[in-house]
Design an enzyme around this catalytic site. Structure first.
Site, PDB file in Angstrom:
ATOM      1  N   LYS A  67      46.361  27.606  43.792  1.00  0.00           N
ATOM      2  CA  LYS A  67      47.528  27.390  42.922  1.00  0.00           C
ATOM      3  C   LYS A  67      48.029  25.944  42.905  1.00  0.00           C
ATOM      4  O   LYS A  67      48.299  25.399  41.830  1.00  0.00           O
ATOM      5  CB  LYS A  67      48.648  28.362  43.306  1.00  0.00           C
ATOM      6  CG  LYS A  67      48.298  29.815  42.989  1.00  0.00           C
ATOM      7  CD  LYS A  67      49.334  30.776  43.565  1.00  0.00           C
ATOM      8  CE  LYS A  67      49.013  32.228  43.232  1.00  0.00           C
ATOM      9  NZ  LYS A  67      49.878  33.181  43.942  1.00  0.00           N
ATOM     10  N   TYR A 191      42.282  33.196  35.629  1.00  0.00           N
ATOM     11  CA  TYR A 191      43.003  32.971  36.885  1.00  0.00           C
ATOM     12  C   TYR A 191      42.267  33.664  38.039  1.00  0.00           C
ATOM     13  O   TYR A 191      42.152  33.113  39.142  1.00  0.00           O
ATOM     14  CB  TYR A 191      44.440  33.494  36.728  1.00  0.00           C
ATOM     15  CG  TYR A 191      45.145  33.727  38.035  1.00  0.00           C
ATOM     16  CD1 TYR A 191      45.685  32.667  38.760  1.00  0.00           C
ATOM     17  CD2 TYR A 191      45.267  35.017  38.557  1.00  0.00           C
ATOM     18  CE1 TYR A 191      46.322  32.887  39.968  1.00  0.00           C
ATOM     19  CE2 TYR A 191      45.905  35.236  39.754  1.00  0.00           C
ATOM     20  CZ  TYR A 191      46.421  34.181  40.464  1.00  0.00           C
ATOM     21  OH  TYR A 191      47.045  34.391  41.665  1.00  0.00           O
ATOM     22  N   VAL A 261      45.427  35.114  50.272  1.00  0.00           N
ATOM     23  CA  VAL A 261      45.217  36.443  50.849  1.00  0.00           C
ATOM     24  C   VAL A 261      43.840  36.641  51.478  1.00  0.00           C
ATOM     25  O   VAL A 261      43.614  37.645  52.155  1.00  0.00           O
ATOM     26  CB  VAL A 261      45.453  37.589  49.841  1.00  0.00           C
ATOM     27  CG1 VAL A 261      46.910  37.835  49.616  1.00  0.00           C
ATOM     28  CG2 VAL A 261      44.713  37.360  48.547  1.00  0.00           C
TER      29      VAL A 261
HETATM   30  N1  GLU Z   1      44.092  36.510  43.401  1.00  0.00           N
HETATM   31  C1  GLU Z   1      45.192  36.938  44.187  1.00  0.00           C
HETATM   32  C2  GLU Z   1      46.266  37.566  43.323  1.00  0.00           C
HETATM   33  O1  GLU Z   1      46.608  37.053  42.337  1.00  0.00           O
HETATM   34  C3  GLU Z   1      45.746  35.770  44.941  1.00  0.00           C
HETATM   35  C4  GLU Z   1      46.882  36.174  45.800  1.00  0.00           C
HETATM   36  C5  GLU Z   1      47.092  35.309  46.992  1.00  0.00           C
HETATM   37  O2  GLU Z   1      46.187  34.760  47.582  1.00  0.00           O
HETATM   38  O3  GLU Z   1      48.278  35.243  47.355  1.00  0.00           O
HETATM   39  O4  GLU Z   1      46.750  38.599  43.608  1.00  0.00           O
END
Ligand code: GLU
Length: 428
Positions: A67, A191, A261
């Site tokens: 991000k 995304y 995550v």
């Molecule tokens: N791809 C995951 C989601 O959007 C990333 C979440 C994360 O790492 O906090 O849920």
């Protein structure tokens, strides 16, 4: 001599590695199946030296750690104002996947929660760009930070996209409020691919070190992002980077960081190092249990909390002497040293203020000054200008020409620190 740094990293890995608490993320099937024992650490200096221990070369999907990079790319493309109109910078205190928008502005609260991250992803590329073109720009941009071509883990991508109900809901919310203009599903797919890019702790450390280095990738030497964009991104990481534990992280560990995550944590100590840990078991906030322990340990052992007040800088005025020449003229010789910033320059100005009354000549010796930041440079140049305005003959000994030369064209006069050049002068 062997550097003690890798030994230190092995030692803290041994000490923190025994903690088996936490669970792998279970809402993405492929992540639930990740090897929970993976444990790697890597730190990269701003001149590109990487120290590592454990599974520093095991690939995991980058997830939310992507991000801040997508945010940086969006600002680089559109400018900060354009991005700020669409994504805020306030910590949400909510879960990362909350369906929420800022009350008055209707923007996602910040780019580190999914609503903001889907929006920044959608900002990259031309308005008419296809989802694939947009993703390719993100992939190339993030690869430049890592210093190698990053690739997607297709299994993680498929697994997440098949169950991305929450992100589809957020994207539909964003579309319905006109925050994004594209098809919501395309944005979620792009995304999700961004989150599925594979990285190792080594990659994450290099990416972090690029931020620490003001936007220049330390290994390739490429300027990946402008310095002012880095400042913006790190500020948002500092306040919003660690899910709803950002305040706790800031007060106890104290450097800007982002976790994901899949168990990665990326930390940045501006001007010093990039830090990365990978360990998949997560705590209740979604941060890696052993990663948090490792970062907390490093912060404590290595004094990495950026709010720690530094020891007062060594005196910047190394010597300050006044001499009287044979014909009665007064010469003030002020020798400076160290790294001079605002507070150091202020001390120099304070030493000169009101005390140059009878002085005919001022010698400002900068030869032992390690660095002058921009504000210190301007403050000292202004002191020189004012002294000259008061009729004082000023000589700046500055072979590296960091201050505008008041005696332009004049060679830097010979002068030795034992004042032998002033042998016919008396100390006053
Ligand atoms: N791809 C995951 C989601 O959007 C990333 C979440 C994360 O790492 O906090 O849920």
């Amino acid at each position: 001599m062997r550097s003690p740094v890798p030994d230190y990293l092995h030692q803290i890995l041994d000490e923190c590695g025994g903690d088996n608490s936490g669970e792998t993320a279970d809402y993405i099937p492929e992540l639930a199946a990740a090897d929970p024992e993976v444990l790697g650490i890597c730190i990269s200096t701003v001149d590109g030296v990487r120290y590592e221990a454990g599974d520093a070369e095991t690939e995991v999907s980058i997830q939310s750690i992507s991000k801040p990079f997508a945010y940086a790319l969006a600002i680089a493309q559109h400018g900060l104002e354009h991005v700020l109109d669409r994504v805020g910078v306030e910590p949400s205190g909510e879960a990362f996947n909350e369906l929420s928008l800022e009350r008055d502005s209707g923007r996602p609260l910040n780019p580190m929660i999914n609503a903001g991250a889907l929006t920044t992803h959608a900002l990259i590329g031309d308005t008419g760009a296809s989802a694939d073109e947009r993703f390719e720009l993100v992939r190339q941009g993030m690869s430049a930070f890592a210093g190698r071509e990053l690739q997607v883990d297709e299994k993680v991508y498929d697994s997440e996209l098949r169950t991305a109900y929450r992100n589809e809901a957020i994207a539909n919310m964003l579309r319905s409020y006109d925050v994004i203009g594209q098809e919501p599903h395309d944005v979620v797919a792009g995304y999700t691919r961004q989150c599925s890019l594979l990285v190792t702790a080594r990659d994450l450390a290099a990416m972090a070190a690029t931020f620490a280095n003001g936007g220049v990738q330390p290994i390739t030497g490429e300027r990946v992002i402008e310095r002012d964009v880095v400042r913006q991104v790190l500020s948002v990481m500092m306040t919003c980077g660690m899910y709803d534990a950002a305040g706790d992280w800031m007060s106890t560990i104290g450097f800007p960081a982002k976790s994901g995550v899949s168990g990665g944590i990326l930390g940045v100590l501006p001007g010093q190092v990039g830090i990365a840990t990978v360990s998949p078991r997560l705590d209740a906030h979604g941060n890696s249990v052993r990663g948090v322990r490792l970062c907390s340990r490093m912060s404590r052992d290595m004094g990495m909390h950026i709010m720690e007040a530094p020891e007062p800088a060594r005196a910047v005025v190394r010597r300050d002497r006044t001499l009287r020449g044979p014909s009665g003229q007064l010469v003030r010789v002020v020798s400076l040293q160290g790294a001079i910033q605002f507070s150091g320059a202020e001390r120099v100005l304070r030493a000169l203020e009101g005390s140059l009354g009878d002085v005919d000549r001022l010698v400002l010796d900068l030869r032992r000054v390690a660095s002058l930041n921009n504000v210190a440079e301007r403050m000292l140049a202004e002191a020189v200008r004012r002294a000259q305005h008061d009729g004082i003959d000023v000589t700046v000994l500055d072979p590296e020409k960091r201050l505008p030369d008041p005696d332009e064209g004049q060679p830097v006069p010979e002068y030795s620190d034992d004042l032998s050049d002033f042998a016919d002068h008396e100390r006053v």
